[in-house]
Design a protein around this motif. Structure first.
Motif, PDB file in Angstrom:
ATOM      1  N   GLN A  55     -18.401  31.700 -35.628  1.00 49.96           N
ATOM      2  CA  GLN A  55     -19.331  31.152 -34.638  1.00 49.96           C
ATOM      3  C   GLN A  55     -20.119  32.267 -33.963  1.00 49.96           C
ATOM      4  O   GLN A  55     -21.314  32.115 -33.676  1.00 49.96           O
ATOM      5  N   CYS A  89     -16.886  30.005 -27.702  1.00 46.41           N
ATOM      6  CA  CYS A  89     -17.713  30.315 -28.877  1.00 46.41           C
ATOM      7  C   CYS A  89     -18.311  29.070 -29.519  1.00 46.41           C
ATOM      8  O   CYS A  89     -19.422  29.126 -30.059  1.00 46.41           O
ATOM      9  N   SER A  90     -17.603  27.956 -29.488  1.00 50.85           N
ATOM     10  CA  SER A  90     -18.144  26.725 -30.069  1.00 50.85           C
ATOM     11  C   SER A  90     -19.458  26.344 -29.397  1.00 50.85           C
ATOM     12  O   SER A  90     -20.454  26.043 -30.069  1.00 50.85           O
ATOM     13  N   ALA A 109     -22.383  29.019 -30.001  1.00 47.39           N
ATOM     14  CA  ALA A 109     -22.984  28.926 -31.332  1.00 47.39           C
ATOM     15  C   ALA A 109     -23.956  27.751 -31.409  1.00 47.39           C
ATOM     16  O   ALA A 109     -25.059  27.872 -31.968  1.00 47.39           O
ATOM     17  N   ALA A 144     -23.033  25.167 -36.924  1.00 52.22           N
ATOM     18  CA  ALA A 144     -22.521  25.340 -35.562  1.00 52.22           C
ATOM     19  C   ALA A 144     -21.932  24.041 -35.018  1.00 52.22           C
ATOM     20  O   ALA A 144     -20.868  24.046 -34.394  1.00 52.22           O
ATOM     21  N   ASP A 190     -18.652  23.332 -36.865  1.00 52.42           N
ATOM     22  CA  ASP A 190     -17.600  24.237 -36.392  1.00 52.42           C
ATOM     23  C   ASP A 190     -17.095  23.853 -35.003  1.00 52.42           C
ATOM     24  O   ASP A 190     -15.925  24.073 -34.670  1.00 52.42           O
ATOM     25  N   ALA A 191     -17.979  23.293 -34.182  1.00 50.94           N
ATOM     26  CA  ALA A 191     -17.574  22.903 -32.826  1.00 50.94           C
ATOM     27  C   ALA A 191     -16.583  21.739 -32.836  1.00 50.94           C
ATOM     28  O   ALA A 191     -15.873  21.522 -31.846  1.00 50.94           O
TER      29      ALA A 191
END
Length: 372
Positions: free
Chosen positions: A240, A314-315, A318, A347, A350-351
């Motif tokens: 991320q 970071c989630s 990103a 992104a 990934d979140a």
């Protein structure tokens, strides 16, 4: 190791970063990415062979006795950060992180040969649990075992579509278990899932009497799955981070060349402030991502807190970086022919992986004894 040493890359890590970046710059182009997502082959097998056989990236966290380099998860995080910068189409997360972490935690005679194959790139694997499974979640029970015969379904499994082996979390009459299942048998059926991220597809895996090799049972199986999910969540923060870094850099570069009213768009105050705020957030994300990777590598007692902080922060960074990339590229940022949509989809996907930011904030509150 001090906190500062956690956050600063060593000379070896910087050399690894440079080598991976040079490789990806050469092989992962926008045109190639866009062409690949239109095919039935989601991953680039040539790139994967170079990463595994020539560079040895899949074996960074594997001991030398199993054919790995004997490095740590810190080095693996460096690779993931660079892969995030290019949204590279490889099964690295599933094979080199999830499956490898589970097999390392199992540490049995049956796990050793498979770990050696993964480290050398001779086979790829993944952990057959939902990509949304968060650290601390209960042991998956969608697949059941009757002896060595497995039935049931593992849904939304990352990197399962191309995996040679599945490390399957299984419920049985004797309790939790972990099995290694070859995918080239009639009892394994893979159904692609319509997923947001076209560069990392998900797969439902249906087992109808598939045979597998038991790797661990009981508490050892539970611990192996928990370790793999925790390691995946920690290192996903590095990916991320790479996404956010590239989105910021590509947006700044574009705004220097795009003119309006006779001036570069990047000279206007509004975009400057937005990108400055994003730069600060990415600097913070870099610190928490590297700290999480270092904690996992050292098996530090602070690992659960570090992972929760990294994923909670970071989630969202990103996603915000990718959104800014789309918006500040103007009209071209909304087209299929340009790169921003690939980064926004990765992104957003990934979140949702390994638990949402809200889930991790709730976990963090519990870990540090914050009142409800």
């Amino acid at each position: 190791m001090s906190v500062i040493e956690h956050l600063v890359h060593t000379e070896d890590e910087n050399q690894l970063r440079s080598g991976i970046r040079d490789l990806l710059t050469e092989r992962v182009t926008l045109a190639a990415l866009l062409a690949r997502i239109e095919t039935d082959e989601p991953y680039d097998p040539k790139l994967w062979r170079v990463l595994t056989e020539q560079i040895g990236a899949a074996g960074l966290a594997v001991a030398e006795e199993h054919g790995g380099s004997g490095a740590t998860w810190r080095e693996t995080a460096v690779v993931l950060e660079e892969l995030g910068r290019t949204v590279a189409p490889t099964p690295f997360l599933g094979s080199a992180v999830l499956a490898t972490a589970a097999l390392r935690a199992v540490d049995t005679v049956d796990a050793g040969p498979l770990l050696t194959d993964l480290a050398g790139g001779r086979r790829s694997a993944t952990l057959a649990v939902s990509f949304a499974t968060a650290p601390g979640a209960r042991f998956p029970d969608g697949v059941r075992a009757d002896g060595d015969s497995l039935t049931g379904t593992a849904t939304s499994v990352v990197d399962a579509g191309t995996a040679d082996v599945l490390v399957v979390a299984v419920g049985s009459a004797e309790g939790p278990a972990l099995y290694a299942v070859d995918t080239d048998q009639v009892g394994v059926h893979r159904r692609p899932v319509v997923s947001l991220d076209l560069t990392r597809p998900l797969t439902d895996v249906v087992f109808t009497g598939a045979t597998g090799v038991p790797l661990a049972r009981g508490e050892r199986a539970e611990a192996a799955v928990a370790t793999a999910i925790g390691t995946g969540a920690a290192l996903l923060a590095s990916e991320q981070l790479g996404i956010a870094e590239f989105c910021l850099e590509s947006t700044v570069a574009y705004l220097k060349t795009r003119n309006q009213f006779g001036r570069p768009v990047g000279s206007f105050q509004g975009p400057k402030h937005r990108l400055a705020a994003l730069w600060v957030s990415i600097t913070q994300a870099r610190a928490v991502a590297r700290y999480a990777a270092a904690c996992v590598a050292a098996d530090d007692p602070d690992t659960p807190v570090a992972v929760a902080v990294a994923q909670a922060h970071c989630s969202e960074i990103a996603v915000r970086a990718a959104e800014e990339c789309v918006q500040l590229h103007g009209g071209i940022g909304f087209t299929w022919e340009h790169h921003p949509h690939l980064y926004l989809k990765r992104a957003k996907a990934d979140a949702l992986a390994f638990g949402t930011p809200d889930r991790h904030r709730a976990t963090l509150a519990h870990l540090v004894d914050l009142p409800a």
